[in-house]
Structures are given as C-alpha cells and as structure tokens.
Design a protein around this motif. Structure first.
Motif, PDB file in Angstrom:
ATOM      1  N   ILE A  33       0.915  -1.124   0.153  1.00 43.68           N
ATOM      2  CA  ILE A  33       0.086   0.070  -0.206  1.00 43.68           C
ATOM      3  C   ILE A  33       0.878   1.228   0.069  1.00 43.68           C
ATOM      4  O   ILE A  33       1.755   1.310   0.545  1.00 43.68           O
ATOM      5  CB  ILE A  33      -0.944   0.091   1.310  1.00 43.68           C
ATOM      6  CG1 ILE A  33      -1.783  -1.278   1.225  1.00 43.68           C
ATOM      7  CG2 ILE A  33      -1.902   1.195   1.209  1.00 43.68           C
ATOM      8  CD1 ILE A  33      -2.655  -1.493   2.568  1.00 43.68           C
ATOM      9  N   ILE A  34       0.782   2.123  -0.867  1.00 44.67           N
ATOM     10  CA  ILE A  34       1.336   3.442  -0.975  1.00 44.67           C
ATOM     11  C   ILE A  34       0.292   4.475  -0.795  1.00 44.67           C
ATOM     12  O   ILE A  34      -0.977   4.524  -1.713  1.00 44.67           O
ATOM     13  CB  ILE A  34       2.147   3.623  -2.089  1.00 44.67           C
ATOM     14  CG1 ILE A  34       3.235   2.255  -2.482  1.00 44.67           C
ATOM     15  CG2 ILE A  34       2.972   5.041  -1.996  1.00 44.67           C
ATOM     16  CD1 ILE A  34       3.774   2.439  -3.635  1.00 44.67           C
TER      17      ILE A  34
ATOM     18  N   ARG B 263       2.125   9.482 -10.259  1.00 38.92           N
ATOM     19  CA  ARG B 263       2.913   8.794 -11.340  1.00 38.92           C
ATOM     20  C   ARG B 263       3.822   8.078 -10.752  1.00 38.92           C
ATOM     21  O   ARG B 263       4.161   6.761 -11.286  1.00 38.92           O
ATOM     22  CB  ARG B 263       3.522   9.783 -12.502  1.00 38.92           C
ATOM     23  CG  ARG B 263       2.298  10.326 -13.235  1.00 38.92           C
ATOM     24  CD  ARG B 263       2.777  11.391 -14.267  1.00 38.92           C
ATOM     25  NE  ARG B 263       2.060  12.498 -14.807  1.00 38.92           N
ATOM     26  CZ  ARG B 263       1.902  13.390 -14.407  1.00 38.92           C
ATOM     27  NH1 ARG B 263       2.622  14.233 -13.691  1.00 38.92           N
ATOM     28  NH2 ARG B 263       1.027  14.242 -15.008  1.00 38.92           N
ATOM     29  N   HIS B 264       4.775   8.592 -10.000  1.00 42.72           N
ATOM     30  CA  HIS B 264       5.728   7.917  -9.465  1.00 42.72           C
ATOM     31  C   HIS B 264       5.250   6.767  -8.592  1.00 42.72           C
ATOM     32  O   HIS B 264       5.995   5.783  -8.563  1.00 42.72           O
ATOM     33  CB  HIS B 264       6.600   8.693  -8.515  1.00 42.72           C
ATOM     34  CG  HIS B 264       7.184   9.851  -9.477  1.00 42.72           C
ATOM     35  ND1 HIS B 264       8.535   9.583 -10.088  1.00 42.72           N
ATOM     36  CD2 HIS B 264       7.135  11.240  -9.689  1.00 42.72           C
ATOM     37  CE1 HIS B 264       8.700  10.754 -10.967  1.00 42.72           C
ATOM     38  NE2 HIS B 264       7.810  11.781 -10.296  1.00 42.72           N
ATOM     39  N   MET B 265       4.686   6.747  -7.846  1.00 40.63           N
ATOM     40  CA  MET B 265       4.029   5.744  -6.871  1.00 40.63           C
ATOM     41  C   MET B 265       3.738   4.386  -7.882  1.00 40.63           C
ATOM     42  O   MET B 265       4.045   3.047  -7.463  1.00 40.63           O
ATOM     43  CB  MET B 265       2.596   5.972  -6.075  1.00 40.63           C
ATOM     44  CG  MET B 265       2.787   7.030  -5.081  1.00 40.63           C
ATOM     45  SD  MET B 265       1.217   8.056  -4.738  1.00 40.63           S
ATOM     46  CE  MET B 265       0.327   6.622  -3.979  1.00 40.63           C
TER      47      MET B 265
ATOM     48  N   PRO C  43       2.762  -1.273  -6.446  1.00 35.20           N
ATOM     49  CA  PRO C  43       1.621  -1.146  -5.559  1.00 35.20           C
ATOM     50  C   PRO C  43       0.493  -2.246  -5.710  1.00 35.20           C
ATOM     51  O   PRO C  43       0.252  -2.391  -6.745  1.00 35.20           O
ATOM     52  CB  PRO C  43       1.164   0.410  -5.367  1.00 35.20           C
ATOM     53  CG  PRO C  43       1.397   0.669  -6.656  1.00 35.20           C
ATOM     54  CD  PRO C  43       2.665  -0.066  -7.239  1.00 35.20           C
ATOM     55  N   ASP C  44      -0.109  -2.706  -4.843  1.00 37.72           N
ATOM     56  CA  ASP C  44      -1.434  -3.342  -4.873  1.00 37.72           C
ATOM     57  C   ASP C  44      -2.390  -2.430  -4.674  1.00 37.72           C
ATOM     58  O   ASP C  44      -3.637  -2.171  -5.100  1.00 37.72           O
ATOM     59  CB  ASP C  44      -1.598  -4.545  -3.763  1.00 37.72           C
ATOM     60  CG  ASP C  44      -0.579  -5.737  -4.190  1.00 37.72           C
ATOM     61  OD1 ASP C  44      -0.431  -6.258  -5.348  1.00 37.72           O
ATOM     62  OD2 ASP C  44       0.407  -5.909  -3.151  1.00 37.72           O
ATOM     63  N   VAL C  45      -2.300  -1.373  -3.724  1.00 38.18           N
ATOM     64  CA  VAL C  45      -3.301  -0.320  -3.507  1.00 38.18           C
ATOM     65  C   VAL C  45      -2.585   0.850  -3.330  1.00 38.18           C
ATOM     66  O   VAL C  45      -1.908   1.077  -2.749  1.00 38.18           O
ATOM     67  CB  VAL C  45      -4.069  -0.656  -1.854  1.00 38.18           C
ATOM     68  CG1 VAL C  45      -5.043   0.127  -1.468  1.00 38.18           C
ATOM     69  CG2 VAL C  45      -4.538  -2.165  -1.938  1.00 38.18           C
ATOM     70  N   LEU C  46      -3.536   1.919  -3.909  1.00 41.27           N
ATOM     71  CA  LEU C  46      -3.056   3.319  -3.786  1.00 41.27           C
ATOM     72  C   LEU C  46      -4.048   4.118  -2.942  1.00 41.27           C
ATOM     73  O   LEU C  46      -5.136   3.979  -3.340  1.00 41.27           O
ATOM     74  CB  LEU C  46      -2.925   3.797  -5.187  1.00 41.27           C
ATOM     75  CG  LEU C  46      -1.750   3.191  -6.132  1.00 41.27           C
ATOM     76  CD1 LEU C  46      -1.799   3.648  -7.612  1.00 41.27           C
ATOM     77  CD2 LEU C  46      -0.489   3.448  -5.600  1.00 41.27           C
TER      78      LEU C  46
ATOM     79  N   LEU D 124      -6.135  -1.141  -6.723  1.00 41.12           N
ATOM     80  CA  LEU D 124      -7.228  -0.656  -6.057  1.00 41.12           C
ATOM     81  C   LEU D 124      -7.021   0.681  -5.424  1.00 41.12           C
ATOM     82  O   LEU D 124      -5.955   0.761  -5.015  1.00 41.12           O
ATOM     83  CB  LEU D 124      -7.650  -1.596  -4.776  1.00 41.12           C
ATOM     84  CG  LEU D 124      -8.875  -1.330  -4.310  1.00 41.12           C
ATOM     85  CD1 LEU D 124     -10.134  -1.491  -5.158  1.00 41.12           C
ATOM     86  CD2 LEU D 124      -8.997  -2.284  -3.323  1.00 41.12           C
ATOM     87  N   VAL D 125      -7.669   1.989  -6.053  1.00 36.11           N
ATOM     88  CA  VAL D 125      -7.224   3.108  -5.722  1.00 36.11           C
ATOM     89  C   VAL D 125      -8.284   3.585  -4.859  1.00 36.11           C
ATOM     90  O   VAL D 125      -9.589   3.449  -5.177  1.00 36.11           O
ATOM     91  CB  VAL D 125      -7.131   3.934  -6.983  1.00 36.11           C
ATOM     92  CG1 VAL D 125      -6.749   5.504  -6.537  1.00 36.11           C
ATOM     93  CG2 VAL D 125      -6.296   3.305  -7.945  1.00 36.11           C
TER      94      VAL D 125
END
Length: 565
Positions: free
Chosen positions: A354-355, A386-388, A393-396, A419-420
């Motif tokens: 997650i990020i 964009r950088h993330m 990641p799986d989740v943002l 998943l955002v």
C-alpha cells in the motif's frame, strides 16, 4: 478575624470511624506528611485512598465550614473584583461574596496554615473559608474570569507601565516602543498557549479569532457547532500581539497585514503532538485567524466507525476486489480520512503493498508507504501518483482528487490492476459520478473503473450522562422519513457536555456499490436525479435513512439527521 471552630477529633481517626479509610492508609499518609508538610487530607486524596468529596464531608463537620458549589452559588461582582485572577489560580481559591468586612472564599484545603496569612497580606482584608472541590473551583475560575485572565492582567499592567510617562521624561520619549520587552513577549506566548490548550481541552476542531469594531471574538468549533470562548474583554487590546505570535509560530510574514496567509504549526500538548493549520484573512477591523486542530488520527477498524452491518458487508466486498476506484465524499472535517485509514488498515492486514500520498499525513501506519505532497517543489497529487505506480503497489490512496489530471491518473491506475482510494467533494454518493464527468472524465471510463462510493457526514451524539426521552420531537419532518414507533432521545444538558446535550460525533453513511446495471446507467449518461433514483432502487440507503437508524438506537437526535434529508 473569625476563629475557625474545630471539633475535638483527629481527621485520620474520623476517616477510619466512617469507613472511608483504613488504619494502614492513614499511617502511610502520616509518614509522608513529615516529609511533604502537606495536610493529611491532601495526601489521602493524592494517593487515591479517599475521594475529595469524602474528605470535604469530614472537614465540613470537623471545622464547622459550609460547603459551597461555586458553579451554582450566587457570586458577588465586588468579591470577584477584589481577587485578581492570578491570585485565584495560584492559590486555587474562588471568591464568593463580601462578608463581615472581609471576603468569603472557597478552598479545597483550608488547613494549609500559610494560605490564610498569605491571602490576608495580598488582598489586604480578612478571609473566611468555605469548602469546595478543586475541580469546581477551577471550573468557576474559568467561567467567571475567562481563559487567559491572569495573563491578560499582566499584559494590561505592563501596557500601563509602558504608556505612563515617567517623571522627568518628555511625552515624545514616552511614545518610543520598548522593543526589548521579553516579559511582555513571554506573556503573549503564554496567552496564546492557554487559548490553544483550552481549545484542545474542550475538544475543539477549530479556533476562530475574529476582530470586530468593539470586541475581539474567540470561538471554538466543538462537535461541529461554534461556541463562544469565555475570555476577558481586555483581550481586544492585544489582538495584534496575538496575531504576531501565531504568525511567528507558523513561520509566516509578521509584517504582511494586507494579504491572506496560510501556515502550519506543530506543537506538543500533554501526550499528543498536534498539527495546527493556520489561515489568516485581512478584514475591516484587522486580521482574522482560523486555527484547525488536527489531533492524531486514531487508527480504528471499519466496525468502529458507525457503519451498519449491511454497509460493512457491502464495503468489504469492494475491498476484496483487486482493481477499481473507491471514493469517499463529504465536506471538510466529515471524517473521510479516518474512514480511509480504516479501509487501509483492513487491507494492510491482508499483506498487500500500500502506498499513499496525503496532505497532511495524519497518522503513521506501520507497513504502509506514505508520502506528503509539497506543491512548492512540484510534488502534487498527480505527479506523486505517477511515481507511486513504479513501486509495484497493490493499493493506492490519493488524499484528494482535486483536478482532472489527478482523476485521470487515478482511473488509469484502477484500469491497470490497482485498487485506488481517494476523496471527492460532493453532496452525496451518486454525485461523485456527476463530479467526475464534470471534471472531464468520459462516462465509459467512470463506468468501467468505479467500484463504490461512500458519502459521509458527522452528526452529534447524545450525551450519555444526561440522556433522556425526548417528548418534543420536531413536527416538520421531510417526506420519506418516518418516526412511527420510534422512541427518540435527547440530552438534557450537563457539566460534561457543557450544557449542549451532545458529546462527541458519529458518522452516518450513504454507500453506493456499482453493479453492472448501474454501470450501464452511467454509460448512458443518465442525469444525476435519474441515477440517484436508480441507485435507491438497487438498495442504496440515503444519508437521512441511515441517520434515522441511529435515532432508533438512541445515538443521535432527529434534528441532527433531518438536515441531510
């Protein structure tokens, strides 16, 4: 001076006789008394052996002193004027009335031998004691003198000393400002600190400092409602000093008084580290300040936020998805971030990467990579997002979808297997669809990426300490809301809730889960009204309906809920 008539028994023996304390407890307190020189009763209360109320009952009988509640007793203005706030706060006494050419004051420890003599010397009058609990005395000082009263007394005295011409000094010389006034600066610092501490103590989310022609208004937003702070009228004279001190704390331009400014302050208050957002506006009568108090977010689970069992089932179905966008909507301060963190907590336990990108980061979550935006150096939600994506990641989680660019990248991320989570400012859950399309997102992109929307509001909870059945339920109930068979409650108003009848807030929700039928409705560019009606037909409960469920449970009142009907 009136002699205190004591009954011939020892305090410790009487406490044991009444069953309020044991022999061992009294012996321990007596051994400590030889070291600390405190009164026996004070030691017993401090060690938790007896309550203050139990002590005062015995002292009242032993010393023939009456018990007076300063919060309910009539207070003479002349008595207040004869005791400075600084003296009342320092000695923990409160004046009640002028009596027998002296003053009747309440104290919780009249056996302190030096107290009577010091008060007589400072106030130049005879003193008679009555008894009151320390908590009641402190509350009375706050109510009758106001926040920062003792500090303002020092400021007024220093101000008079500076402006009063000295013997042999010309008027021109007396107008020169004393720039070295470290004592005055320290006093202003204490005044601002007291305002912040008082706001935090009263659970305020915002502090409003507003100048007007004839007064300076200071108000706290408590449980969503603005409440006047009790401050002395003399605070108006030091408006400029208060503004300057807050600007220094927030690292803002002290000399700039014509333009709005925004800043932040980080302070430590007791055990909490608080993040304060400061917003300054120039107005007709000076600068107005609003300080938002961001207390550390408590990481809670989804089942602690106020979701109904049906809503929890619907939300957890969305959280099980591998891709899509999930939005939270509502005004500023409606608890969206707390709900987002609860969702992330549940996903974090499932071992996903997650990020987040936030403004500000309100809570550090172990196992979650968190990033703070810095617009001045080009790190915005869009650029950070964009950088993330390059960090697998799986989740943002995007703190807020503010513009088309952020919305486009979020939706693109959702369509490419992420998943955002994000927030959006709309009035209800179906309104999120219209808002995204107003930003410029194509309807087919919204339909294919959006998985769910939660609309959230905070309503005040009935104070549990003074909760009672409400026999005056509003008669003007909007259509679609039925109170048939419901027992409604309200808070009578008590010391704990400050007389409001409410203590704390809880969220009410509108949960919209996008199924295939609703995706088709979005693709066909239905109007907001049509789409909302279709969502209700598919089982979505409106905000007011969820609120009425909480009215049934005795959690909140009808008047809190009907505003969202």
């Amino acid at each position: 001076m009136e002699v205190m008539k004591r009954k011939n028994y020892f305090l410790g023996e009487e406490l044991i006789r009444r069953g309020g304390a044991t022999l061992e407890q009294v012996d321990r307190a007596l051994s400590l008394q030889t070291e600390t020189k405190e009164s026996l009763g004070s030691i017993m209360v401090r060690l938790g052996f007896i309550s203050e109320h139990a002590l005062l009952e015995v002292l009242s009988d032993q010393l023939n002193l009456s018990y007076i509640d300063p919060m309910t007793a009539p207070i003479e203005k002349e008595a207040l004027n004869r005791v400075p706030a600084k003296v009342a706060q320092h000695y923990h006494i409160f004046p009640i009335k002028v009596q027998n050419q002296g003053l009747l004051v309440v104290s919780n420890d009249p056996l302190r031998h030096e107290l009577l003599e010091e008060l007589r010397a400072i106030l130049s009058t005879d003193i008679q004691f009555a008894l009151a609990e320390r908590r009641k005395i402190d509350q009375a000082i706050q109510r009758y003198y106001g926040t920062g009263a003792s500090v303002l007394e020092d400021l007024v005295r220093d101000d008079l000393r500076k402006t009063k011409p000295k013997a042999g000094v010309s008027e021109l010389q007396s107008d020169v400002e004393d720039v070295g006034g470290s004592q005055a600066e320290g006093t202003v610092r204490n005044l601002v600190n007291q305002l912040l501490f008082d706001g935090q103590k009263k659970r305020a989310s915002d502090i409003h400092i507003e100048p007007f022609a004839d007064h300076l208004s200071i108000r706290y937003r408590i449980d969503g409602a603005l409440v006047d702070a009790n401050v002395p009228e003399t605070i108006q004279k030091f408006h400029a000093n208060i503004i300057s001190r807050i600007k220094i704390m927030a690292n803002l331009d002290v000399s700039e008084k014509r333009l709005p400014q925004d800043g932040r302050i980080k302070i430590k208050m007791e055990k909490d580290e608080l993040d304060l957002r400061v917003s300054i506006l120039p107005t007709t009568f000076g600068e107005s300040i609003v300080i938002r108090i961001l207390t550390p977010a408590r990481l809670v689970g989804l089942d602690q936020i106020g979701f109904s069992s049906q809503h929890l089932i619907e939300i957890r179905k969305v959280l099980q998805k591998n891709a899509g966008i999930f939005l939270l909507t509502g005004p500023t301060g409606s608890g969206k971030t707390t709900t987002l963190y609860a969702c992330l907590k549940e996903l974090n336990e499932a071992g996903k990467k997650i990020i987040t990108i936030e403004d500000p980061i309100e809570y550090q979550i172990s196992g979650v990579v968190q990033m703070q935006i810095h617009p001045k150096i080009g790190l915005t939600f869009a650029s950070g997002l964009r950088h993330m994506l390059r960090h697998d990641p799986d989740v943002l989680m995007v703190g807020e979808t503010r513009d088309l660019e952020t919305a486009e990248i979020s939706i693109r991320s959702a369509l490419t297997g992420h998943l955002v989570f994000s927030t959006l400012h709309t009035n209800d859950a179906p309104g999120a669809v219209a808002r995204l399309m107003d930003m410029g997102i194509e309807a087919y992109l919204v339909a294919s990426s959006l998985e769910g929307v939660i609309a959230q509001r905070l309503v005040r909870q009935i104070c549990k300490n003074c909760k009672q059945i409400d026999d005056k339920v509003p008669t003007a109930i909007p259509s679609g809301i039925s109170l048939s068979g419901i027992t409604c409650y309200r808070g009578r108003g008590c010391e704990q809730c400050g007389g409001t009848g409410y203590y704390g807030r809880i969220a009410i929700h509108e949960v919209l889960v996008i199924d295939d039928y609703l995706r088709d409705c979005i693709s066909r560019n239905m109007t907001l009204v049509q789409f909302r009606d279709e969502a209700v037909k598919r089982g979505m409960k409106r905000l007011a309906q969820d609120g009425i469920e909480k009215v049934k449970q005795g959690i909140t009142t009808v008047s809190e809920v009907i505003q969202y009907a």
